[in-house]
Design an enzyme around this catalytic site. Structure first.
Site, PDB file in Angstrom:
ATOM      1  N   PRO A   8      47.430  43.554  37.445  1.00 18.95           N
ATOM      2  CA  PRO A   8      48.537  42.495  37.323  1.00 18.95           C
ATOM      3  C   PRO A   8      48.167  41.378  36.274  1.00 18.95           C
ATOM      4  O   PRO A   8      47.051  40.818  36.265  1.00 18.95           O
ATOM      5  CB  PRO A   8      48.477  41.951  38.597  1.00 18.95           C
ATOM      6  CG  PRO A   8      48.147  43.199  39.574  1.00 18.95           C
ATOM      7  CD  PRO A   8      46.975  43.704  38.763  1.00 18.95           C
ATOM      8  N   ASN A   9      49.171  41.150  35.491  1.00 25.38           N
ATOM      9  CA  ASN A   9      49.320  39.947  34.834  1.00 25.38           C
ATOM     10  C   ASN A   9      48.466  40.105  33.288  1.00 25.38           C
ATOM     11  O   ASN A   9      48.563  39.200  32.590  1.00 25.38           O
ATOM     12  CB  ASN A   9      48.875  38.825  35.374  1.00 25.38           C
ATOM     13  CG  ASN A   9      49.767  38.393  36.380  1.00 25.38           C
ATOM     14  OD1 ASN A   9      50.874  38.337  36.185  1.00 25.38           O
ATOM     15  ND2 ASN A   9      49.310  37.858  37.333  1.00 25.38           N
ATOM     16  N   ARG A  16      49.510  33.769  28.328  1.00 25.42           N
ATOM     17  CA  ARG A  16      48.991  33.465  29.671  1.00 25.42           C
ATOM     18  C   ARG A  16      47.808  32.700  29.361  1.00 25.42           C
ATOM     19  O   ARG A  16      46.823  33.495  29.225  1.00 25.42           O
ATOM     20  CB  ARG A  16      48.850  34.468  30.619  1.00 25.42           C
ATOM     21  CG  ARG A  16      48.389  33.931  31.986  1.00 25.42           C
ATOM     22  CD  ARG A  16      48.346  35.117  33.087  1.00 25.42           C
ATOM     23  NE  ARG A  16      47.925  34.672  34.256  1.00 25.42           N
ATOM     24  CZ  ARG A  16      46.583  35.171  34.798  1.00 25.42           C
ATOM     25  NH1 ARG A  16      46.109  36.442  34.214  1.00 25.42           N
ATOM     26  NH2 ARG A  16      45.977  34.783  35.880  1.00 25.42           N
ATOM     27  N   TYR A  21      41.662  33.205  28.308  1.00 29.23           N
ATOM     28  CA  TYR A  21      41.884  34.253  27.965  1.00 29.23           C
ATOM     29  C   TYR A  21      41.980  34.555  26.633  1.00 29.23           C
ATOM     30  O   TYR A  21      41.867  35.847  26.150  1.00 29.23           O
ATOM     31  CB  TYR A  21      42.896  35.064  28.739  1.00 29.23           C
ATOM     32  CG  TYR A  21      42.949  35.122  30.264  1.00 29.23           C
ATOM     33  CD1 TYR A  21      41.903  35.759  30.897  1.00 29.23           C
ATOM     34  CD2 TYR A  21      43.726  34.223  30.920  1.00 29.23           C
ATOM     35  CE1 TYR A  21      41.969  35.856  32.252  1.00 29.23           C
ATOM     36  CE2 TYR A  21      43.654  34.110  32.313  1.00 29.23           C
ATOM     37  CZ  TYR A  21      42.719  34.905  32.936  1.00 29.23           C
ATOM     38  OH  TYR A  21      42.729  34.872  34.524  1.00 29.23           O
ATOM     39  N   ASN A  73      39.777  46.363  35.136  1.00 30.05           N
ATOM     40  CA  ASN A  73      40.136  45.125  35.334  1.00 30.05           C
ATOM     41  C   ASN A  73      41.149  44.872  36.302  1.00 30.05           C
ATOM     42  O   ASN A  73      42.161  44.979  36.027  1.00 30.05           O
ATOM     43  CB  ASN A  73      40.479  44.338  33.968  1.00 30.05           C
ATOM     44  CG  ASN A  73      40.364  42.733  33.971  1.00 30.05           C
ATOM     45  OD1 ASN A  73      40.665  42.217  35.136  1.00 30.05           O
ATOM     46  ND2 ASN A  73      40.345  42.051  32.911  1.00 30.05           N
ATOM     47  N   ALA A  76      43.907  39.665  39.653  1.00 36.21           N
ATOM     48  CA  ALA A  76      43.970  39.243  40.898  1.00 36.21           C
ATOM     49  C   ALA A  76      43.793  40.172  42.029  1.00 36.21           C
ATOM     50  O   ALA A  76      43.358  39.700  43.078  1.00 36.21           O
ATOM     51  CB  ALA A  76      45.431  38.488  41.128  1.00 36.21           C
ATOM     52  N   GLU A  97      33.504  47.443  36.816  1.00 42.42           N
ATOM     53  CA  GLU A  97      34.775  46.139  36.781  1.00 42.42           C
ATOM     54  C   GLU A  97      34.344  45.557  35.620  1.00 42.42           C
ATOM     55  O   GLU A  97      33.372  44.961  35.678  1.00 42.42           O
ATOM     56  CB  GLU A  97      34.544  45.575  38.150  1.00 42.42           C
ATOM     57  CG  GLU A  97      35.565  44.570  38.374  1.00 42.42           C
ATOM     58  CD  GLU A  97      35.389  43.865  39.695  1.00 42.42           C
ATOM     59  OE1 GLU A  97      35.368  42.661  39.944  1.00 42.42           O
ATOM     60  OE2 GLU A  97      35.449  44.766  40.803  1.00 42.42           O
ATOM     61  N   HIS A  99      35.736  41.594  33.627  1.00 40.96           N
ATOM     62  CA  HIS A  99      36.716  40.592  33.793  1.00 40.96           C
ATOM     63  C   HIS A  99      36.546  39.797  32.436  1.00 40.96           C
ATOM     64  O   HIS A  99      35.434  39.481  31.989  1.00 40.96           O
ATOM     65  CB  HIS A  99      36.483  39.720  34.867  1.00 40.96           C
ATOM     66  CG  HIS A  99      36.683  40.128  36.225  1.00 40.96           C
ATOM     67  ND1 HIS A  99      37.857  40.467  36.836  1.00 40.96           N
ATOM     68  CD2 HIS A  99      35.902  40.783  37.184  1.00 40.96           C
ATOM     69  CE1 HIS A  99      37.860  41.066  37.752  1.00 40.96           C
ATOM     70  NE2 HIS A  99      36.536  41.079  38.125  1.00 40.96           N
ATOM     71  N   ILE A 100      37.694  39.491  31.823  1.00 42.43           N
ATOM     72  CA  ILE A 100      37.469  38.765  30.442  1.00 42.43           C
ATOM     73  C   ILE A 100      36.930  37.502  30.522  1.00 42.43           C
ATOM     74  O   ILE A 100      36.012  36.918  29.997  1.00 42.43           O
ATOM     75  CB  ILE A 100      39.127  38.593  29.743  1.00 42.43           C
ATOM     76  CG1 ILE A 100      39.532  39.918  29.652  1.00 42.43           C
ATOM     77  CG2 ILE A 100      39.003  37.730  28.568  1.00 42.43           C
ATOM     78  CD1 ILE A 100      40.895  40.118  29.244  1.00 42.43           C
ATOM     79  N   ARG A 106      35.096  29.827  37.691  1.00 38.77           N
ATOM     80  CA  ARG A 106      36.628  29.419  37.857  1.00 38.77           C
ATOM     81  C   ARG A 106      36.946  28.686  39.540  1.00 38.77           C
ATOM     82  O   ARG A 106      35.848  28.632  40.105  1.00 38.77           O
ATOM     83  CB  ARG A 106      37.428  30.439  37.555  1.00 38.77           C
ATOM     84  CG  ARG A 106      37.267  30.819  35.982  1.00 38.77           C
ATOM     85  CD  ARG A 106      38.246  31.829  35.387  1.00 38.77           C
ATOM     86  NE  ARG A 106      39.530  31.263  35.530  1.00 38.77           N
ATOM     87  CZ  ARG A 106      40.624  32.028  35.658  1.00 38.77           C
ATOM     88  NH1 ARG A 106      40.547  33.666  35.192  1.00 38.77           N
ATOM     89  NH2 ARG A 106      41.979  31.681  35.596  1.00 38.77           N
ATOM     90  N   ARG A 110      38.142  33.015  43.225  1.00 36.49           N
ATOM     91  CA  ARG A 110      37.790  34.010  42.334  1.00 36.49           C
ATOM     92  C   ARG A 110      36.528  34.702  42.530  1.00 36.49           C
ATOM     93  O   ARG A 110      36.027  35.436  41.677  1.00 36.49           O
ATOM     94  CB  ARG A 110      38.121  33.636  40.839  1.00 36.49           C
ATOM     95  CG  ARG A 110      39.572  33.322  40.534  1.00 36.49           C
ATOM     96  CD  ARG A 110      40.073  32.940  39.047  1.00 36.49           C
ATOM     97  NE  ARG A 110      41.012  32.508  38.874  1.00 36.49           N
ATOM     98  CZ  ARG A 110      42.224  33.064  38.793  1.00 36.49           C
ATOM     99  NH1 ARG A 110      42.351  34.592  38.668  1.00 36.49           N
ATOM    100  NH2 ARG A 110      43.419  32.525  38.661  1.00 36.49           N
TER     101      ARG A 110
END
Length: 144
Positions: A8-9, A16, A21, A73, A76, A97, A99-100, A106, A110
């Protein structure tokens, strides 16, 4: 063949939160992953969905469609999707897995990944390069 899944997203990359990102888009990321795959001699298929069920189906069907590993990735979903966790755990392919952003630097929510524990590894905070490193790892363990 490596399956690269974005949750998602991630379709909103480039617009965004560019301070987090960057300005590159999902199209840019997918093109980069395909180029890296070509360099590594790996066929790569990139997919993105905002729908948990679609991601579950792609994971469940990956092996029967000829994939030998998955880079994901989860967006959320990382932090709360036990369904995604169970889909990863319930199939035989190695999963990494990615994540950028550095999720551990953060918001506190998260910091918890319900999916990382059933993956071979987790790469976080290295931008798009994390995808390449995940592909290199899969290439290494798969003997490609």
């Amino acid at each position: 063949m490596i399956l690269i899944l974005n949750g998602p997203n991630l379709n909103m990359l480039g617009t965004r939160e560019p301070q987090t990102y960057g300005s590159a888009t999902l199209v840019d990321l997918e093109a980069q992953c395909e180029a890296w795959g070509a360099e590594l001699g790996l066929a790569v298929s990139c997919r993105q969905s905002n729908f948990e069920g679609q991601l579950l189906e792609w994971i469940q069907e990956a092996e029967e469609h000829g994939f030998s590993g998955i880079v994901i990735n989860p967006g959320a979903l990382t932090h709360y999707s036990y369904a995604l966790r169970d889909a990863i755990a319930g199939q035989r392919l190695p999963v990494v897995e990615v994540h950028i952003s550095n999720v551990d630097a953060r918001e506190s929510f998260r910091h918890v990944s319900v999916t990382a524990g059933v993956c071979r590894g987790k790469i976080s905070g290295l931008g798009f390069l994390g995808y390449r490193l995940a592909m290199e790892y899969l290439q290494d363990i798969l003997g490609n």
